[in-house]
Design an enzyme around this catalytic site. Structure first.
Site, PDB file in Angstrom:
ATOM      1  N   GLU A 188     107.419  44.392  68.161  1.00  0.00           N
ATOM      2  CA  GLU A 188     108.253  43.590  67.261  1.00  0.00           C
ATOM      3  C   GLU A 188     109.593  44.299  67.260  1.00  0.00           C
ATOM      4  O   GLU A 188     109.682  45.445  66.843  1.00  0.00           O
ATOM      5  CB  GLU A 188     107.564  43.550  65.891  1.00  0.00           C
ATOM      6  CG  GLU A 188     108.112  42.498  64.969  1.00  0.00           C
ATOM      7  CD  GLU A 188     109.104  43.104  64.013  1.00  0.00           C
ATOM      8  OE1 GLU A 188     110.270  43.278  64.434  1.00  0.00           O
ATOM      9  OE2 GLU A 188     108.720  43.406  62.889  1.00  0.00           O
ATOM     10  N   CYS A 208     113.394  43.845  59.283  1.00  0.00           N
ATOM     11  CA  CYS A 208     113.380  43.042  60.513  1.00  0.00           C
ATOM     12  C   CYS A 208     113.830  41.621  60.209  1.00  0.00           C
ATOM     13  O   CYS A 208     114.262  40.908  61.103  1.00  0.00           O
ATOM     14  CB  CYS A 208     111.968  42.985  61.096  1.00  0.00           C
ATOM     15  SG  CYS A 208     111.138  44.561  61.128  1.00  0.00           S
TER      16      CYS A 208
END
Lengths: 532, 532
Positions: A273, A310
């Site tokens: 990720e 994120c």
């Protein structure tokens, strides 16, 4: 019983290899308290290839016994880890706050998220659909050929290497989502702890190690190493006994691991990720009716946790006009009053400053937050540009990790959609829409489905629910594998593969696919779901 | 209506790009009838980069409209393809027999398997679980934070490049499993037809093209190209509009596509089904009670279709003794009487001869089949070696595509398990066991689960059922992605990714995750499966 060991917050500076506490031999790293501006004891010497080798060997040895445990046994193990973490929550929160500079309330919440994730996967194990049980019964009378008895279930891939994230010292670190889902799947785990929070890592590593022991599992089920990414990290990913990788971090770090995995004689899946700027689309009706409110709420999302998410909203796309002007004015007013909050590490702060500097070369500054007192604090920044400039640029899409965002002014809805089509893969895409915007939103939605793992309306992307339907993933470069999620129940599927059994003797059938459905699972019989 | 076009078997030698018939500009290839030893008209000039570009552009253009079709619309489309193929089955079988040298009964069966696969995916679409629908309802009262409404479903990845296999001119070619599953998922498909059966490919390509038109779908939903693997094939995989790849073929071919995909700026999944030697374990009791019968049945599986199956039994592992002697004697007796049957292409026959020659350098010959009258026929071969030699060798595990197998003689059950641990990833692993062998089989099973996608007892690996529970896949190098299957209902999952919707306005919700469950799907509500 195990709490007596774990409850002591005295840190040793050691790694944990299959239950043994081992001091590294390499570079000594120390955590840094970004709020106080001081380094923290003890020193954590990095491990080297021999440590990676020992941890992988132990994980491979443990695999046969660990994967032979029942769903219930692994569920109890995950519950035990959660209980052990709760038992040390006070020293754990103290240390994590000191190591991260994040507010105490945030870290306390993250402890809850971490134990909640472990218990979610325990519930996934108990529910049992993770087995993917399917049975196509034999058809001995079928012509021209009889059909054999065919059954399918999932089995774990093997030992998994997990790379801790800097920005979630608990929920995406040693006992975070990657570890919880891999352990749930039946895979031993070797964690590379993040240098930014080694003390937090050691405390949580002990909590897991104690749970391994008290659950009677093989010691190699879990190891915690410290080391450099290009060194020990690459050795882990290249080790033939490692069968999958979980990673949360930078694009360059993730891509390096993807490359290392692809270069192996036997390639393995890497779930990295990596980077996302999380576009926010402000539609006309919403801007007109509440542009100012949206501007203020946007800055709340942008500056939360110094923007170190994120899912931080790094891009805002809207059609020029008075509504957008109101949004920008309110956002600027909120931002200039936003205090500079600590960033996780000096390196992250430096990278942030560099990224903001680069943006300021090609976009127009709208506002900055209050100036920081320390270099390691985040001096929030908001920029703007027009759609043609954005569409022509690669650089304006680069993630700046921290509280930085770019507003793209579009001439009309067509240009807005052109921007939507131009953006790279994202973890999230957000739309603010009023009733009058629904037609525009409907035209935007199919574009966003191809760009993001999560599409949200009338909210902000920061804040990721840990639940059954969550997707924290998305097309490259948000992740290296868009077919999965790293948050939520489905994360377990990343570490499984299907195996099919043809005419297996009844006495050898795993219980998930045995006659009579002893585990009371939902199974697909000849394609039909049933619990019979 | 469409049958009038498709029913004519007059071949044009052209590619099909988004409904348009286009003549290539490159190397002219012609099919070869390996049974008759002659080339077949017409010539099929290879396409080049401009054709790949045109097909990919059309697929990308078609994607939005094609993926917006309902499950029922795509099911009807797949049904229409199946009906169109059946309408031309006579000329199709004629041509496929001529191009492959495979027996008419086998090709006729393969037409049935192909249409059966299309209809299986139509039923998967109608059943609807492919949507992966999940809903976590909002919890507005939850503290400290309310939970938003979160829903998840799968969406298609985008245009898919499919590479036809040589050995299944229908079931793993133009309208084969990869195409059927990708079309079912909502992905437009660009097929690279195999040079070994261009006429069969054109006929099937027309059947699909007619179905695209009669179903009112965008023409770019399907294209059929001819070209070289390293040339046009690599261009397809490298095209940014292609989002996934399906391939069945050689290890070198598969690995080249994997490398090309990994080298893209945006990497994409490659599902390459590559090589497998499909170990067969003969346990003592079974050998003692029916060694001779097993030997004869083994040769039947080994020589079927000239051994040109991904699941051909290329490795036999057993403990030395009178039972194995009986097996070997019966197998040798059957093999020396086995006629040499045509291989698919001269290249395949040449590679087979080279592989057998290499084996004969390092293993002991047991028997060969009847000598061939043509160079392009398969001169079946059976070798033997002992376990220590096998364990020390890399070469003895190399796949020899065709009727060639190696018997590994073990001293005891420990050595047998050592061999099981040494072998590479496989599509299948077979065990022949009697009641008295079940304890040994139980100790072998966990090892085999880590090595193969399908484990079968008391049968032979050739013959793959197309059903819900089938796995035709396995650890590397059997495939490039062990998490999936290329045969059976689950193959559709390869071309999907999850998307999550947070607080989506009700009017915008896709029907799969809409309130009231209008599609009557099985959905997971707060983690619980229900059809409500």
């Amino acid at each position: 019983m195990t709490a007596t060991i774990s409850a002591t917050a005295r840190l040793t500076g050691q790694m944990i290899i299959a239950g043994a506490y081992v001091r590294g031999t390499g570079t000594e790293i120390r955590a840094f308290d970004p709020a106080a501006g001081r380094t923290l004891d003890p020193a954590y010497p990095h491990g080297d290839g021999t440590h990676a080798d020992a941890a992988c060997a132990a994980a491979a040895d443990a695999f046969a016994a660990y994967r032979a445990t029942t769903s219930e046994q692994r569920a109890q193990f995950l519950d035990a880890i959660a209980a052990n973490i709760e038992a040390i929550s006070e020293p754990l929160v103290d240390r994590a706050v000191a190591e991260s500079g994040l507010p105490r309330a945030r870290i306390t919440g993250e402890v809850g998220r971490t134990t909640g994730q472990l218990r979610l996967f325990a519930s996934v194990l108990r529910e049992g659909s993770w087995n993917g049980a399917r049975i196509d019964p034999a058809m001995p009378e079928r012509t021209p050929l009889p059909r054999p008895d065919i059954r399918q279930r999932f089995v774990p891939l093997g030992p998994v290497a997990v790379f801790s994230a800097s920005n979630f010292p608990l929920a995406f670190s040693v006992a975070g989502g990657d570890t919880a889902s891999a352990l749930a799947a039946g895979c031993p785990v070797v964690v590379k702890g993040h240098d930014a929070h080694p003390g937090t890592s050691e405390l949580v590593g002990r909590a897991i190690t104690d749970a391994v022991a008290s659950s009677g599992l093989p010691a190699g089920t879990f190891s915690l190493l410290f080391g450099s990414g290009p060194g020990l990290g690459t050795e882990l990913v290249s080790d033939p006994r490692i069968k999958a990788v979980g990673f949360t971090g930078s694009r360059s770090g993730g891509l390096a691991l993807v490359a290392a995995a692809a270069a192996r004689p036997e390639p393995i899946p890497v779930y990295a990720e990596m980077s996302s700027i999380n576009p926010v689309f402000l539609l006309d009706g919403a801007l007109d009716s509440r542009g100012g409110d949206l501007g203020r709420a946007f800055v709340g999302s942008l500056t939360m946790g110094s923007g170190q998410f994120c899912t931080n909203p790094g891009l805002v796309i809207a059609i020029d006009g008075p509504g957008l002007d109101a949004f920008v004015a309110a956002a600027a007013e909120a931002l200039v009053a936003a205090p500079a909050t600590p960033m996780l590490t000096p390196t992250i702060a430096q990278n942030y400053a560099t990224g903001v500097e680069a943006l300021s070369q090609s976009a127009e500054l709208v506002a900055r937050g209050l100036p920081p007192e320390r270099e390691t604090a985040c001096h929030a920044a908001l920029f703007t540009t027009d759609a043609p400039t954005f569409l022509a640029s690669e650089e304006l899409q680069a993630e700046v990790f921290g509280s930085s965002s770019l507003i793209v002014r579009c001439a009309d809805a067509d240009q807005m959609r052109a921007v939507a089509q131009r953006i790279e893969g994202q973890l999230t895409a957000t739309v603010h829409a009023d009733e009058s915007d629904l037609e525009d939103a409907a035209r935007l939605l199919p574009l966003l489905e191809l760009k993001a793992g999560r599409i949200l309306f009338d909210g902000w992307p920061t804040g990721v629910e840990v639940s059954h339907a969550m997707v924290h993933g998305g097309p490259f470069p948000a992740t290296s594998d868009s077919r999965t999620t790293s948050v939520g129940a489905r994360a377990i599927e990343r570490y499984l593969r299907p195996v099919c059994y043809q005419n297996l003797p009844k006495s050898l059938l795993p219980s998930a696919i045995a006659d009579g459905n002893p585990d009371r699972l939902w199974r697909r019989i000849d394609g039909r779901l049933t619990q019979d």
